[in-house]
Design an enzyme around this catalytic site. Structure first.
Site, PDB file in Angstrom:
ATOM      1  N   SER A  11       0.853  -1.188   0.000  1.00 27.97           N
ATOM      2  CA  SER A  11       0.000   0.000   0.000  1.00 27.97           C
ATOM      3  C   SER A  11       0.885   1.232   0.000  1.00 27.97           C
ATOM      4  O   SER A  11       2.119   1.140   0.008  1.00 27.97           O
ATOM      5  CB  SER A  11      -0.904   0.004   1.246  1.00 27.97           C
ATOM      6  OG  SER A  11      -0.121   0.107   2.423  1.00 27.97           O
ATOM      7  N   LYS A  12       0.263   2.407   0.010  1.00 27.79           N
ATOM      8  CA  LYS A  12       1.039   3.645  -0.033  1.00 27.79           C
ATOM      9  C   LYS A  12       2.005   3.766   1.137  1.00 27.79           C
ATOM     10  O   LYS A  12       3.107   4.293   1.000  1.00 27.79           O
ATOM     11  CB  LYS A  12       0.099   4.851  -0.058  1.00 27.79           C
ATOM     12  CG  LYS A  12      -0.623   5.028  -1.380  1.00 27.79           C
ATOM     13  CD  LYS A  12      -1.445   6.298  -1.398  1.00 27.79           C
ATOM     14  CE  LYS A  12      -2.140   6.492  -2.741  1.00 27.79           C
ATOM     15  NZ  LYS A  12      -2.943   7.725  -2.786  1.00 27.79           N
ATOM     16  N   ARG A  13       1.596   3.261   2.287  1.00 26.23           N
ATOM     17  CA  ARG A  13       2.488   3.396   3.444  1.00 26.23           C
ATOM     18  C   ARG A  13       3.700   2.475   3.343  1.00 26.23           C
ATOM     19  O   ARG A  13       4.695   2.668   4.017  1.00 26.23           O
ATOM     20  CB  ARG A  13       1.728   3.105   4.741  1.00 26.23           C
ATOM     21  CG  ARG A  13       1.206   1.678   4.879  1.00 26.23           C
ATOM     22  CD  ARG A  13       0.304   1.536   6.104  1.00 26.23           C
ATOM     23  NE  ARG A  13      -0.252   0.216   6.231  1.00 26.23           N
ATOM     24  CZ  ARG A  13       0.337  -0.776   6.883  1.00 26.23           C
ATOM     25  NH1 ARG A  13       1.508  -0.566   7.461  1.00 26.23           N
ATOM     26  NH2 ARG A  13      -0.224  -1.963   6.972  1.00 26.23           N
ATOM     27  N   HIS A  14       3.637   1.452   2.468  1.00 28.60           N
ATOM     28  CA  HIS A  14       4.774   0.568   2.269  1.00 28.60           C
ATOM     29  C   HIS A  14       5.701   1.067   1.162  1.00 28.60           C
ATOM     30  O   HIS A  14       6.868   0.753   1.133  1.00 28.60           O
ATOM     31  CB  HIS A  14       4.308  -0.839   1.867  1.00 28.60           C
ATOM     32  CG  HIS A  14       3.482  -1.539   2.889  1.00 28.60           C
ATOM     33  ND1 HIS A  14       2.149  -1.824   2.695  1.00 28.60           N
ATOM     34  CD2 HIS A  14       3.781  -1.994   4.121  1.00 28.60           C
ATOM     35  CE1 HIS A  14       1.672  -2.450   3.756  1.00 28.60           C
ATOM     36  NE2 HIS A  14       2.635  -2.563   4.630  1.00 28.60           N
TER      37      HIS A  14
END
Length: 463
Positions: free
Chosen positions: A243-246
């Site tokens: 995801s974006k946080r990864h």
């Protein structure tokens, strides 16, 4: 046979890490076999495709250095060709008009689920020998469906996943043209791959379910079926879907965050592929080594620490001239004149083996371009009366000594002896006075690069 691969992103968003890895593997396979790499923009989703997203894909490919040999081709510019093929299939009986309404389809699926059957189109408008079709309802624009084979199976030897076989009974007659005449994704892809002579389709495994349908259409057209290789998904650091946080952000965000493209490419190459224990390699080496046999069928896991380690490695070995140009652009965005201080190449050379990103390098270079005021707490801690006295003594020695590292070092030793201090007692206050921080590379190297006039002027602020 000339190997021809393609990267075919949909411009409904940015080019993310998963797409970039697909592009890299397809590019490398073509390069490895002396083939051609084609860029195709699948922009038939008019509602979601945007010019900005197209540009983001092109920018990302350019930044990574994944140059295409042909294209970019745009599906929206090929509508006449798709309609031509659909007309040919209708005439050949490999496709047919279907007038089933959405209400009828809903009722059909509900009845099938009530019988615990797989929801699917039941072929009610499919022409068959001896079958009498009803008259087309007035005022209803039909869709066009593909006559999927009823018996047998579709099989292919996937370049990553091995043998895959799906029974035709599991597939229904899917729509290849909507009621308004626009062709569907699975159909456009087939015609594109056929017309462009694609020999190897390397793509994400979210397309595995599309492959049997596409193979059947290719066979119906009498076209050569490419070899398929489906890459497994990429997981985040914590083992969950990326995801974006990864890191599932735009490839250009990595540029913004201070990564070098060669570090990102090197890292992407190791996401699901390996060459023994080799971790660091050039793209030339990667092309020479790359094959599908060593692409794993299991999910790859994103590791931010490894990416940062690779980036630090490439920063350390990069030419200072190149890094100076990168840093200059970042400083300019901050409103800082990169030419206001010491020569950037010399400053960069002091720090490039101490940072993990271009942004960290810009942070380190910034105090050389403008005076950074240390905090009141830092001043109270390090610029004591004794420290100021030592700095004043050093300042007088630096004013007349030759401006070379050896002479600067000698002047500092003379100050230490004269004031009865040890190196940290003078070097740390000096760093605070010059750069606004207590850490830096070797102090004699810092002074040499900063320049005599600037060093004296900054010491004078506190002495």
């Amino acid at each position: 046979m000339t190997v021809r691969t393609r990267f075919a992103p949909s411009p409904t968003g940015y080019l993310h890490i998963g797409g970039a890895r697909t592009a890299l593997f397809a590019w490398a396979y073509a390069r490895r076999h002396g083939g051609r790499f084609i860029l195709r923009i699948e922009d038939t989703d008019v509602a979601r495709s945007t010019p900005a997203a197209v540009q983001a894909i092109l920018d990302g490919m350019q930044w990574l250095g994944l140059a295409h040999d042909e294209g970019p081709f745009y599906q929206m510019q090929r509508m006449d060709r798709y309609k031509q093929v659909i007309a040919q299939m209708l005439a050949a009986g490999t496709a047919y008009h279907c007038y089933t309404s959405s209400e009828e389809l809903d009722a059909m699926r509900q009845a099938q689920m009530a019988r615990h059957e797989k929801p699917r189109y039941d072929g009610r408008w499919r022409p068959e020998p001896g079958k009498v079709l009803p008259a087309p309802p007035a005022g209803v624009a039909p869709v066009v469906r593909f006559c999927n084979p009823i018996e047998g199976s579709v099989a292919w030897d996937d370049g990553v996943k091995g043998r895959i076989e799906i029974g035709n009974a599991e597939l229904d007659d899917f729509i290849i043209a909507r009621a308004d005449g626009t062709p569907t994704y699975n159909f456009c892809v087939v015609v594109d791959d056929w017309d462009m002579g694609i020999t190897h389709v390397i793509r994400g495994d979210d397309h595995v379910n599309n492959t049997p349908r596409q193979i059947n259409v290719l066979k119906a057209l009498g076209a050569q079926v490419p070899q398929y290789a489906h890459l497994s998904m990429i997981l985040g650091d914590d083992g969950t879907k990326l995801s974006k946080r990864h890191g599932a952000v735009s490839v250009m965000q990595y540029d913004e965050d201070g990564y070098l493209p060669e570090a990102v490419l090197n890292y992407l190459a190791r996401l699901g592929w390996s060459h023994g224990d080799d971790e660091v390699f050039s793209m030339a080496q990667f092309v020479q080594w790359f094959d599908l046999d060593h692409v794993t069928s299991s999910a790859a896991q994103f590791n931010t620490e490894k990416l940062n380690w690779l980036n630090a490695h490439y920063l350390k070995s990069a030419a200072a001239t190149r890094l100076a140009g990168e840093v200059a652009g970042r400083l300019a965005k901050r409103g800082i004149d990169p030419e206001a201080g010491a020569p950037l190449e010399k400053v960069v050379a002091l720090y490039q083996d101490r940072v993990a990103s271009l942004n960290e390098l810009a942070d380190a270079v910034e105090p050389f371009c403008l005076f950074v005021h240390p905090s009141a707490e830092m001043i109270a801690t390090h610029l004591t009366d004794a420290a100021r006295m030592a700095l004043k003594d050093l300042r007088n020695r630096l004013a007349s000594c030759p401006w070379e590292k050896a002479a600067i070092g000698a002047a500092m030793k003379e100050t230490l002896n004269a004031c009865g201090m040890k190196m940290p007692q003078v070097a740390i206050p000096l760093r605070v006075a010059l750069l606004g921080q207590p850490q830096s590379p070797a102090i004699d190297a810092v002074l040499k690069v900063l320049g005599r006039n600037e060093v004296l002027a900054r010491i004078d602020r506190y002495c």
